[in-house]
Design a protein around this motif. Sequence first.
Motif, PDB file in Angstrom:
ATOM      1  N   ALA A 387       0.864  -1.178   0.000  1.00 17.00           N
ATOM      2  CA  ALA A 387       0.000   0.000   0.000  1.00 17.00           C
ATOM      3  C   ALA A 387       0.897   1.222   0.000  1.00 17.00           C
ATOM      4  O   ALA A 387       1.797   1.324   0.830  1.00 17.00           O
ATOM      5  CB  ALA A 387      -0.891   0.005   1.237  1.00 17.00           C
ATOM      6  N   ARG A 388       0.652   2.087  -0.971  1.00 18.46           N
ATOM      7  CA  ARG A 388       1.476   3.293  -1.061  1.00 18.46           C
ATOM      8  C   ARG A 388       0.559   4.489  -1.262  1.00 18.46           C
ATOM      9  O   ARG A 388      -0.069   4.599  -2.306  1.00 18.46           O
ATOM     10  CB  ARG A 388       2.439   3.138  -2.238  1.00 18.46           C
ATOM     11  CG  ARG A 388       3.192   4.375  -2.563  1.00 18.46           C
ATOM     12  CD  ARG A 388       4.120   4.096  -3.715  1.00 18.46           C
ATOM     13  NE  ARG A 388       4.431   5.313  -4.429  1.00 18.46           N
ATOM     14  CZ  ARG A 388       5.308   5.373  -5.408  1.00 18.46           C
ATOM     15  NH1 ARG A 388       5.946   4.281  -5.789  1.00 18.46           N
ATOM     16  NH2 ARG A 388       5.544   6.493  -6.022  1.00 18.46           N
ATOM     17  N   ASP A 389       0.464   5.314  -0.249  1.00 25.17           N
ATOM     18  CA  ASP A 389      -0.432   6.472  -0.284  1.00 25.17           C
ATOM     19  C   ASP A 389      -1.829   6.064  -0.744  1.00 25.17           C
ATOM     20  O   ASP A 389      -2.438   6.708  -1.604  1.00 25.17           O
ATOM     21  CB  ASP A 389       0.134   7.561  -1.205  1.00 25.17           C
ATOM     22  CG  ASP A 389       1.405   8.175  -0.619  1.00 25.17           C
ATOM     23  OD1 ASP A 389       1.513   8.243   0.629  1.00 25.17           O
ATOM     24  OD2 ASP A 389       2.292   8.562  -1.399  1.00 25.17           O
ATOM     25  N   GLY A 390      -2.301   4.931  -0.211  1.00 20.10           N
ATOM     26  CA  GLY A 390      -3.662   4.494  -0.503  1.00 20.10           C
ATOM     27  C   GLY A 390      -3.823   3.664  -1.774  1.00 20.10           C
ATOM     28  O   GLY A 390      -4.895   3.124  -2.034  1.00 20.10           O
ATOM     29  N   VAL A 391      -2.756   3.564  -2.570  1.00 18.55           N
ATOM     30  CA  VAL A 391      -2.824   2.744  -3.787  1.00 18.55           C
ATOM     31  C   VAL A 391      -2.307   1.346  -3.466  1.00 18.55           C
ATOM     32  O   VAL A 391      -1.220   1.190  -2.900  1.00 18.55           O
ATOM     33  CB  VAL A 391      -1.989   3.366  -4.927  1.00 18.55           C
ATOM     34  CG1 VAL A 391      -2.074   2.497  -6.179  1.00 18.55           C
ATOM     35  CG2 VAL A 391      -2.469   4.782  -5.208  1.00 18.55           C
ATOM     36  N   ILE A 392      -3.105   0.330  -3.817  1.00 17.32           N
ATOM     37  CA  ILE A 392      -2.778  -1.036  -3.415  1.00 17.32           C
ATOM     38  C   ILE A 392      -2.298  -1.849  -4.617  1.00 17.32           C
ATOM     39  O   ILE A 392      -2.876  -1.759  -5.703  1.00 17.32           O
ATOM     40  CB  ILE A 392      -4.019  -1.749  -2.822  1.00 17.32           C
ATOM     41  CG1 ILE A 392      -4.734  -0.849  -1.809  1.00 17.32           C
ATOM     42  CG2 ILE A 392      -3.631  -3.085  -2.211  1.00 17.32           C
ATOM     43  CD1 ILE A 392      -3.938  -0.525  -0.572  1.00 17.32           C
ATOM     44  N   ALA A 393      -1.219  -2.620  -4.398  1.00 18.15           N
ATOM     45  CA  ALA A 393      -0.736  -3.527  -5.442  1.00 18.15           C
ATOM     46  C   ALA A 393      -0.378  -4.842  -4.778  1.00 18.15           C
ATOM     47  O   ALA A 393      -0.327  -4.937  -3.553  1.00 18.15           O
ATOM     48  CB  ALA A 393       0.487  -2.922  -6.124  1.00 18.15           C
ATOM     49  N   SER A 394      -0.138  -5.876  -5.586  1.00 18.55           N
ATOM     50  CA  SER A 394       0.249  -7.158  -4.992  1.00 18.55           C
ATOM     51  C   SER A 394       1.138  -7.930  -5.946  1.00 18.55           C
ATOM     52  O   SER A 394       1.152  -7.678  -7.149  1.00 18.55           O
ATOM     53  CB  SER A 394      -0.995  -7.983  -4.657  1.00 18.55           C
ATOM     54  OG  SER A 394      -1.836  -8.038  -5.780  1.00 18.55           O
ATOM     55  N   GLU A 395       1.888  -8.862  -5.378  1.00 17.79           N
ATOM     56  CA  GLU A 395       2.762  -9.714  -6.189  1.00 17.79           C
ATOM     57  C   GLU A 395       2.801 -11.099  -5.604  1.00 17.79           C
ATOM     58  O   GLU A 395       2.693 -11.282  -4.388  1.00 17.79           O
ATOM     59  CB  GLU A 395       4.188  -9.149  -6.216  1.00 17.79           C
ATOM     60  CG  GLU A 395       4.260  -7.818  -6.882  1.00 17.79           C
ATOM     61  CD  GLU A 395       5.603  -7.555  -7.540  1.00 17.79           C
ATOM     62  OE1 GLU A 395       6.377  -8.515  -7.729  1.00 17.79           O
ATOM     63  OE2 GLU A 395       5.852  -6.371  -7.839  1.00 17.79           O
ATOM     64  N   GLU A 396       3.002 -12.071  -6.490  1.00 16.05           N
ATOM     65  CA  GLU A 396       3.103 -13.456  -6.061  1.00 16.05           C
ATOM     66  C   GLU A 396       4.525 -13.942  -6.306  1.00 16.05           C
ATOM     67  O   GLU A 396       5.140 -13.571  -7.303  1.00 16.05           O
ATOM     68  CB  GLU A 396       2.131 -14.286  -6.906  1.00 16.05           C
ATOM     69  CG  GLU A 396       2.092 -15.747  -6.573  1.00 16.05           C
ATOM     70  CD  GLU A 396       1.639 -16.587  -7.772  1.00 16.05           C
ATOM     71  OE1 GLU A 396       0.544 -17.141  -7.711  1.00 16.05           O
ATOM     72  OE2 GLU A 396       2.397 -16.663  -8.765  1.00 16.05           O
ATOM     73  N   ARG A 397       5.041 -14.738  -5.382  1.00 19.37           N
ATOM     74  CA  ARG A 397       6.341 -15.388  -5.618  1.00 19.37           C
ATOM     75  C   ARG A 397       6.222 -16.863  -5.261  1.00 19.37           C
ATOM     76  O   ARG A 397       5.480 -17.233  -4.353  1.00 19.37           O
ATOM     77  CB  ARG A 397       7.435 -14.785  -4.732  1.00 19.37           C
ATOM     78  CG  ARG A 397       7.797 -13.377  -5.043  1.00 19.37           C
ATOM     79  CD  ARG A 397       8.765 -13.281  -6.229  1.00 19.37           C
ATOM     80  NE  ARG A 397       9.319 -11.941  -6.337  1.00 19.37           N
ATOM     81  CZ  ARG A 397       8.647 -10.869  -6.743  1.00 19.37           C
ATOM     82  NH1 ARG A 397       7.375 -10.991  -7.092  1.00 19.37           N
ATOM     83  NH2 ARG A 397       9.222  -9.688  -6.803  1.00 19.37           N
ATOM     84  N   ARG A 398       6.975 -17.667  -5.985  1.00 20.97           N
ATOM     85  CA  ARG A 398       7.060 -19.089  -5.629  1.00 20.97           C
ATOM     86  C   ARG A 398       8.518 -19.395  -5.342  1.00 20.97           C
ATOM     87  O   ARG A 398       9.327 -19.499  -6.258  1.00 20.97           O
ATOM     88  CB  ARG A 398       6.527 -19.963  -6.766  1.00 20.97           C
ATOM     89  CG  ARG A 398       5.013 -19.905  -6.845  1.00 20.97           C
ATOM     90  CD  ARG A 398       4.468 -20.484  -8.132  1.00 20.97           C
ATOM     91  NE  ARG A 398       3.047 -20.154  -8.261  1.00 20.97           N
ATOM     92  CZ  ARG A 398       2.061 -20.983  -7.929  1.00 20.97           C
ATOM     93  NH1 ARG A 398       2.333 -22.206  -7.497  1.00 20.97           N
ATOM     94  NH2 ARG A 398       0.808 -20.618  -8.054  1.00 20.97           N
ATOM     95  N   PHE A 399       8.851 -19.493  -4.068  1.00 26.03           N
ATOM     96  CA  PHE A 399      10.239 -19.723  -3.683  1.00 26.03           C
ATOM     97  C   PHE A 399      10.566 -21.204  -3.750  1.00 26.03           C
ATOM     98  O   PHE A 399       9.709 -22.051  -3.451  1.00 26.03           O
ATOM     99  CB  PHE A 399      10.495 -19.182  -2.274  1.00 26.03           C
ATOM    100  CG  PHE A 399      10.299 -17.700  -2.184  1.00 26.03           C
ATOM    101  CD1 PHE A 399      11.184 -16.825  -2.809  1.00 26.03           C
ATOM    102  CD2 PHE A 399       9.220 -17.171  -1.510  1.00 26.03           C
ATOM    103  CE1 PHE A 399      10.996 -15.455  -2.748  1.00 26.03           C
ATOM    104  CE2 PHE A 399       9.021 -15.799  -1.442  1.00 26.03           C
ATOM    105  CZ  PHE A 399       9.911 -14.937  -2.061  1.00 26.03           C
ATOM    106  N   ALA A 400      11.801 -21.489  -4.132  1.00 13.49           N
ATOM    107  CA  ALA A 400      12.249 -22.878  -4.173  1.00 13.49           C
ATOM    108  C   ALA A 400      12.114 -23.471  -2.778  1.00 13.49           C
ATOM    109  O   ALA A 400      12.348 -22.794  -1.778  1.00 13.49           O
ATOM    110  CB  ALA A 400      13.702 -22.935  -4.634  1.00 13.49           C
ATOM    111  N   VAL A 401      11.712 -24.733  -2.731  1.00 13.89           N
ATOM    112  CA  VAL A 401      11.478 -25.355  -1.429  1.00 13.89           C
ATOM    113  C   VAL A 401      12.791 -25.884  -0.880  1.00 13.89           C
ATOM    114  O   VAL A 401      13.248 -26.971  -1.212  1.00 13.89           O
ATOM    115  CB  VAL A 401      10.437 -26.487  -1.556  1.00 13.89           C
ATOM    116  CG1 VAL A 401      10.176 -27.106  -0.194  1.00 13.89           C
ATOM    117  CG2 VAL A 401       9.149 -25.921  -2.128  1.00 13.89           C
TER     118      VAL A 401
END
Length: 424
Positions: A387-401
């Motif tokens: 969240a940056r000054d009310g603007v929302i974003a998202s990201e997905e990651r798949r980390f090696a196990v």
Amino acid sequence: MPSERTGARNRSRSAAIVASGDELVRGDTLDTNSSHLARRLLDVGWSAERFVILGDDEDALTELVEDLVGEHALVIVTGGLGPTLDDVTRHAIARAAEQQLVLSERELADLRAYFESRGRPFAIANERQALFPERAEVLQNPIGTAPGFCVEIRGALVFALPGPPRELEMMLENEVLPRLQRALPAREAIAHASFHLFGLSESVFADRCGEWMARGANPLIGVTANGGVLSARLRAAGRDEREASALLDARSDEFRARFEPWIFSSRERDLAFALGQALIAKGVSVTVAESCTGGLVAEKLTRVPGISGVFSAGFVTYSNEAKSTMLGVDPEILRAHGAVSRETAEAMARGAAERSGARLAVSVTGVAGPSGGSSEKPVGLVWFGVARDGVIASEERRFAVRGRDLIREFAANTALDLLRRNVP
Ligand code: ATP
Ligand code: MG
């Protein structure tokens, strides 16, 4: 034997490094001094060609030093300069040099003053630390009790330095490197630069570097990886400083152009510090909402001195209930999409920003394993919200196990990197 040829050819700039201490051979303490010495020596045109780890054994160290001075122009011994009977370095080197150990009244007075200024009693044992081979030059240690010394043995320079890494590193810079430069001015000038990157794997980095990393390349690039942070070191050699700097500057510009999206600093190898300094400098308030990292992001961030000016609170919300009550995540979102989802990550970031009043927030929610994964949401899957000054974003990651700890470490660093990329 090839090693003899190498020894003969390069002896003038060949160094041997000895780390002494029972704790090292027992495996209780990791010998980091030797690698530090090797790196810095290389920077100034010397190569460390032999490394020895030895227990606190006076006879063995004496023999070793006698051997090493025959093959190397420089021998550096670290550790064993303490006040106790198992600290044998000064005795061993004096024997190898065939010199008497003599008490330095001046060093003794300095040692007494050092103890006095700290309100510590001066033990008789500490007098040992004022003993030096008769023709040795004493090297000051302003941050510890053990002075070091330097003595010439059969044409080789032998340095004895204290074991504690902070003391060793300081004395290397202040006492050893200047003497090496005087004894044997560099044949070639060396210039170096560092870049710290996040978000690239070591192998992709190497692919993108291509020929830049080939053996013998000039400038040469070396890289180390830690928790997703890559530290690249560029080292250029030239006939003089101007030539070395010109080579380095040209490659640094190319490097920046090629890796710009991933470089977070050329000075600071710690992602949290680079981020924290940017936030502090710009006065941007920040918060974190953590699930699977359990406070790790906040922990890293709060290591940065002065962070309290921009960080007032963070949230560790492990259960669904906590996500709802502490961050205001709608229970319907959790029911419909689950805790590890884009929707939950975004709601967590929004809630954290709103409830703390911070301009910038990051959230982390994922499956750290080893259990709890499913085919749809496998172990290693982590969602991040920003969240940056009310603007929302998202990201997905798949980390090696590669284990719960590493997934958490990579997730925490990724959260820091997302914050860094979003500093207004
Ligand atoms: P002191 O006056 O502190 O006793 P010293 O020269 O005798 O100085 P040591 O007693 O050998 O040093 O080591 C002090 C501490 O420094 C050790 O407890 C160890 O943790 C650390 N140390 C010693 N050698 C190394 C090494 N090669 N790499 C990393 N740490 C080391
Ligand atoms: Mg010791």
